[in-house]
Structures are given as C-alpha cells and as structure tokens.
Design an enzyme around this catalytic site. Structure first.
Site, PDB file in Angstrom:
ATOM      1  N   GLY A   1       0.924  -1.282  -0.165  1.00 57.22           N
ATOM      2  CA  GLY A   1       0.090   0.003   0.088  1.00 57.22           C
ATOM      3  C   GLY A   1       0.952   1.210  -0.211  1.00 57.22           C
ATOM      4  O   GLY A   1       0.979   1.834   0.963  1.00 57.22           O
TER       5      GLY A   1
ATOM      6  N   GLU B   1      18.224  -4.414  -3.759  1.00 57.91           N
ATOM      7  CA  GLU B   1      18.750  -4.596  -5.294  1.00 57.91           C
ATOM      8  C   GLU B   1      19.870  -5.024  -5.575  1.00 57.91           C
ATOM      9  O   GLU B   1      21.023  -4.337  -5.216  1.00 57.91           O
ATOM     10  CB  GLU B   1      18.080  -3.161  -5.677  1.00 57.91           C
ATOM     11  CG  GLU B   1      18.663  -3.078  -7.547  1.00 57.91           C
ATOM     12  CD  GLU B   1      18.033  -4.011  -8.309  1.00 57.91           C
ATOM     13  OE1 GLU B   1      16.978  -4.553  -8.025  1.00 57.91           O
ATOM     14  OE2 GLU B   1      18.422  -4.156  -9.428  1.00 57.91           O
TER      15      GLU B   1
END
Lengths: 384, 309
Positions: free
Chosen positions: A129, A246
């Site tokens: 969200g 990442e």
C-alpha cells in the site's frame, strides 16, 4: 572480465536443475488468471516446495532465515527456474522482495519472528500500500493519515495499484503520521492486517481486461502501534532500505523469457513467410542484439553487486529504461509477424503486448527514471 | 562469474588514457584538424613502444601477450580522444607485417565495405587497392579511398589472424570498431553533460530542463548498454556477440554525437566546436565491415539457427 561460472556456481546450477526436473511434473495444474484464491494457493504451494528444498529466501540474509546466496547464485536461480518453466514468484512477490527484506533489515526481533517465517514457508501473502490516487511518481506526497489513539493507529485514506489485495494477509502500508513535517519526514511504515474492519478492496480492471490489482480504501482502520516497523516518521528511509537489496537481479527471468519469445517470433515469421521481408528480419536481428546486450548488462550489474555488496539503484534505472522499451518493441514486432492475428486476444502474444504497456510506467515511469539517471549519475541540476 | 574489469584491466585502461591525454589532448586534436590528414609518426612509434599494436602478440614473439578484452579497452580509449590513423589495421598486422608491432610501419587495409583509410600515408596496404580513388572524406581526420568493386577483395578474404587468435580479421575489425565507437559515445555524453551543467538560459543551467536532461540520460543508457555488449563480445569472441556489440556501439556513438550536437545548440553547428568531429568519425566507422545491415542479418540468422540461447 570473466563470464565463466565457478565450479561452485556450476554445482549450484546442476543441483537446482536436477531438483526442478524432479518436482515440476508434480505441480498441480495452473489456476485460471481470474481465480484469485486458486492463484494464492498455487503460489503459496510453490513457495512451500522451495522452502522444503532449501531454496526459500535464497537472497535473504541467513539471520533472517534466508540462504544468504550470492547475487550470482540468485541470477542462476532465476535463469534456471525461468528456463525450466517453474512458477513465478506471483503472490509471494511483496513478501519476498519488499516487505520481508524491509522487516529483516529494520524490524525488531519480535517483528522478524512474527512475520518472516510465514513468508518463507509460503503461509502468508503480503501486498503493498504505497501509491495513492494523488501520489504516483511523487510517492512522498502520500496523504493517507494515521492518528495515534492509545495503542493503535487509526488509518484513513486510499491506496491504488495494490496487487494481490484480494488475497493478501498483510499490507505494507505507508501512512502520514506528521502532516506538518516536510513530506519525506512525516511518513511511517505499518504492517496492516488485511482482515481489519474498515478495509474495502475494489479490483481495478486493466486495459488487458484482467484484474491484476486493486484500489484499497481505508476507513478508520485500527493498526496496533507495535505493527510499525522503524521509528515514527522514519518510514521513508525504512522503505528506501529495501532498495539496498537490489542486486541487479530484478529482471533476470524476464530477459531470459524475452529471448525465448524472440526466437519463437522469428520461427513464426519463417513459417508464415514474413521472414522474406528484409526490413522485418533486420528488426528482429536488432532485437536480438538488444536482448543479448540486456543479458550482458544484467551480468555486469550482478557482478558489480557481488563485488560491492549491492548495486546503487541508479544502475537499475539504466537497465529498466532500456529493458521496458525493448519489451514493448518485442511485442510490437511479434504483432507485425502475426499480421491480422495480432488482433486476436486468443493469441498469447496479443495479451503480452497489452501487458507490456505497463512496463514504462510501473515501478518508476521512464520519465522519472530519466530524471534519476540525469541527476544522480550525471549530476545534472534538479529543476522543473 | 565476475564480469567487471580486473585491477590489471583498470590499470591498463587508465594508463592508455593517461598516455593519450598527454599526447593527443584537445589542442593536439584541433591542431591535427588544422594541419590536415597527416599521420603523426612520432606518436605512432610511441604507441608502438607502449604496446598498443603488439598488445595481443605473444610475449615469445615480442608482444605484450594480452587478450581481446585488454585490446578493446585500449581501442575504447583511442576512440574517446578521436585518435586518428589506421589503428585497427596496424594492430591486426602486428606479427604479420614487419614493423607494425613497434609502430615503425603504418599498415592500412582494404575494408570489406570497399573503403581504405589513410591509403596515401600508410607504408603497407593489405588487400587489393589497385585503382583506388580518393573521396573528399567527411571526416577531416580520416582520409578515404574507394576501391573499385570488382577488384575489392576485402581483407576478410585475405587471411585469418596469425598465432594470436582464431577469428578472421573482419569480426575483429568490427569488434575494435565497436570499442572505438564506445569511447566516442562516452566522450559525447560527457561533453553534452558538461555543457548542460554550465550553459545558462532562462536563468538556470539548461541541464535543469527535463527536455535536455532526458537527452543526456538517454545518451548514458546507450553507452552503458553498448559497454556491456562490447566487453562481453571481447570475452566470448563470438561473431554473433560481436555483431550485437557493433550494432549497439554504432548506435551509441552516432546518436550520442547527434544528441550532443543538439544539446550544444547553435555552437554545436560550428566548426570550432568538437562535436562535429565526434559525429563525423562515428559516421565514418559505421561504414566499416560489420555494418548495421550485415550485423542485423547475422543476428537474425542466429535467431533461427537453433543454436542461439
């Protein structure tokens, strides 16, 4: 510059291949795209198989229950699972790649113990969200409010582009806890149970006709203060920490898949005669160069991550800019090969062409990515 | 897998850059343009002494004994400073033509595309150049001759490399051309960024405007994709990888120089700006063997050959 894999890496690959060959035939049939409970069960079932075989949370740190694999091992895992046709990460995406790593890095011991094992074991699904109708590229402008009321936050607002909201157990939620502070400094990160009263999920239909994500409306939803990860108003930093996970591996499987599709497109062209058109042939040849290079850039970024313990997010921006465009070019070329059949939704490539349109928008539009590259790598001044 | 430069490769790249910065900086480049296409023999010998031409020749034959990746890094740096001369032909002649390795002999070659660079200045020409006619070359630092089509036996047909590699000269020429294009593309990007940071209009650096910023970002994206492709092709020496590298490096250099010109505005259209030198050299290199059409056809054939991964 070494593109050969070490004996340990080859061993890892061989064992993985062996395991995939053994277990994939025993998978249940894939559920239909609109069967959300079925998709949840299928994706969690796959995650459980990975867990039992010791492949769950491959890239997570060992102290978070992961395998602590190197970026190269993670690349091999993603390459081999794609080549073998194994299920995608699916409903486990947010848990394994966003919420989980955030909790692993910023959560208390109790929070880690509560939320991490169910993700690894394939027992709980997370959704995200973050974006709001008025906070897209400018995510930090989000307005969903959270007030303290005793031991709870009371949350009201709305979120959008939330994948798997219908079947999620938890939502990693960004809320504004200090409206007076500068926009990046008044945000907190909450774990919201999706069965709490006051949550309404409205599926959003994409231009491809499917309901891949939803709007989530929050009307005075109570979230215990103990479900906040990180300090109050420190949610922006907490969220950005996830980016340090990442490692250049974000699109490994997709590049492998695109190269396979490109080969299929070329063979289709040979079959239907369009291959005789030199302009089309050269277009497909150019795409071969593109995806070969994107694979090399992936290996480059993964190697950099392996050396430095992570790649800066900006390296990912360079990759994503070119890849998202190349993916759209691939399916446009496929449509040229198909001719009139490109208008048939019964053709897989037609649906894939439609879904490729999201790539230059989702996870940072190409325009935002260009700004990131220009400002953070090239050092050009910020402006409007 | 460790697809990054090794410490030695970094040092070699930095060493070549330093040498070229000292011997062929911007002033020297502009002087060379003013003087017309004359080969700087002293610089050529210096390059020979530094091992530029003998880089891949085995040590037993008096060479440096390094491989394609190291040669590609050296050619990238040469491309960055727009170093003139038949560098690739002389490099490929090391160990085959006397004096090429040391820079005593300047060697050029008839390219598969039918052009010969630096024919009048070279000591030796490989391939059949009889009847070659000069062109008024668009690049002030690459004199060109055109060989009649019938007589133009391209170097590709002449002979494979000697003991230093299994690849014939055509793909090697294309790979080193890609490396030069990569260096020029990187220079164009840096030049554009430098200008965008300092040139002010409407009260701010033009690099603050997204229209300019995005041109610069696109230049970098093309450079970095080409870099991955060129370095990988140097490691694998696979002709299909080389074709991919060449295609992307040509694109990065030509489009990069075009965008660099655009970022420079009116000044980019002047002779005194260096931008046109980047663009003209990039254009010239695109005509060498392994051009876009050839590379795309090779890459297309690979898709249906059944061996492509």
């Amino acid at each position: 510059m070494d593109l050969t894999y070490t004996p340990e890496e080859e061993e890892f690959r061989a064992r993985l291949r062996e395991w995939l060959a053994e277990v994939l035939p025993s998978l249940p049939p894939k559920p239909s795209p609109d069967d959300w409970p079925g998709r949840r069960a299928y994706d969690l079932g796959w995650q459980r198989m990975l867990y039992d075989a010791g492949y769950a949370g491959l890239h997570w740190p060992v102290d978070a229950g992961g395998r602590g694999a190197t970026p190269t091992q993670h690349l091999i895992y993603l390459e081999e699972t794609e080549k073998a046709g194994a299920p995608y990460v699916g409903a486990n995406f947010v848990g394994l790649l966003h919420a989980g790593p955030t909790i692993a890095s910023e959560g208390t011991p109790a929070q880690r113990a509560r939320w991490l094992p169910p993700v690894l074991r394939g027992e709980e699904v997370w959704c995200q969200g973050f974006s709001e109708p008025d906070a897209g590229s400018d995510l930090a402008a989000l307005r969903t409010r959270a007030w303290r009321d005793g031991d709870d936050y009371v949350v009201s607002g709305s979120k959008i582009w939330t994948s798997h909201a219908e079947v999620a157990d938890w939502c990693e939620l960004l809320v504004r806890t200090d409206p007076a502070a500068p926009k990046h400094r008044g945000i907190s990160w909450l774990a919201m149970p999706m069965d709490a009263p006051g949550i309404t999920v409205r599926p959003l239909r994409t231009l491809a006709g499917s309901t891949e994500f939803a709007e989530v409306f929050l009307d005075e939803v109570r979230v215990p203060v103990t479900h906040r990860v990180g300090a109050e108003n420190d949610g922006w930093r907490v969220t950005m920490v996830t980016l340090s996970y990442e490692r250049g591996t974000a699109f490994v499987g997709e590049v492998v898949a695109c190269r396979r599709v490109l080969g299929e497109v070329a063979r289709e062209a040979r079959k239907n005669g369009r291959w005789d058109d030199p302009a089309l042939r050269r277009r497909l040849g150019g795409l071969n160069a593109e995806f070969r290079a994107l694979w090399r850039l992936t290996q480059w970024n993964v190697s950099e991550a392996q050396r430095n313990g992570g790649v800066p997010g900006v390296g990912g921006s360079v990759f994503k800019l070119r890849y998202s465009h190349a993916r759209q070019e691939l399916y446009d070329a496929a449509a040229e090969v198909l001719g009139p059949e490109a208008l048939d939704l019964g053709r897989e490539w037609t649906l894939d062409r439609l879904s490729s349109l999201s790539y230059t928008i989702a996870a940072g539009t190409s325009q935002i990515q260009h700004n990131i590259v220009a400002e953070r790598i090239l050092g050009l001044p910020k402006g409007r | 897998m460790d697809f990054q430069l090794t410490d030695d490769q970094r040092a070699l790249k930095a060493g070549v850059r330093e040498l070229l910065a000292a011997r062929f900086g911007r002033e020297r480049l502009r002087a060379a343009v003013d003087e017309g296409p004359r080969l700087d023999r002293a610089l050529w010998r210096e390059l020979g002494e530094a091992g530029f031409f003998a880089l891949r020749l085995p040590e037993a034959e008096g060479g440096v004994g390094l491989g394609l990746p190291e040669a590609v890094l050296a050619f990238e740096e040469a491309g960055r400073v727009l170093l003139p001369g038949p560098l690739i032909a002389t490099h490929l002649a090391a160990g085959v033509v006397d004096g090429a390795a040391t820079g005593e002999t300047v060697v050029t070659a008839v390219d598969g595309g039918g052009l010969v660079e630096w024919l009048a200045e070279a000591d030796v020409v490989r391939g059949e150049a009889t009847g070659a006619e000069p062109l008024r070359s668009v690049d002030p630092l690459t004199p060109l001759h055109r060989v009649p089509v019938s007589g133009g036996a391209g170097l590709a047909d002449v002979r494979p490399m000697g003991s230093t590699g299994a690849l014939p000269t055509a793909p090697l020429t294309s790979l080193f051309t890609a490396a030069e294009q990569l260096g020029t593309a990187a220079r164009a990007c840096e030049t554009a960024v430098q200008h965008a940071r300092t040139r002010e209009q409407f009260g701010q650096p033009i690099g603050a405007f997204q229209a300019v910023k995005h041109l610069c970002a696109q230049m970098l994206v093309r450079v970095e994709l080409a870099r991955a492709a060129v370095y990988a092709a140097a490691v694998t020496a696979d002709p299909v990888d080389i074709a991919a590298a060449r295609l992307l490096a040509d694109e990065a250099a030509v489009r990069g120089a075009r965008d660099c010109l655009q970022v420079h505005g009116g000044m980019g259209f002047t002779w005194e700006s260096d931008v046109h030198l980047c663009l003209k050299r990039a254009w010239t290199r695109t005509q060498r063997t392994g051009s876009a059409t050839e590379s795309e056809e090779l890459l297309a054939a690979d898709l249906v050959s059944g061996v492509g991964r």
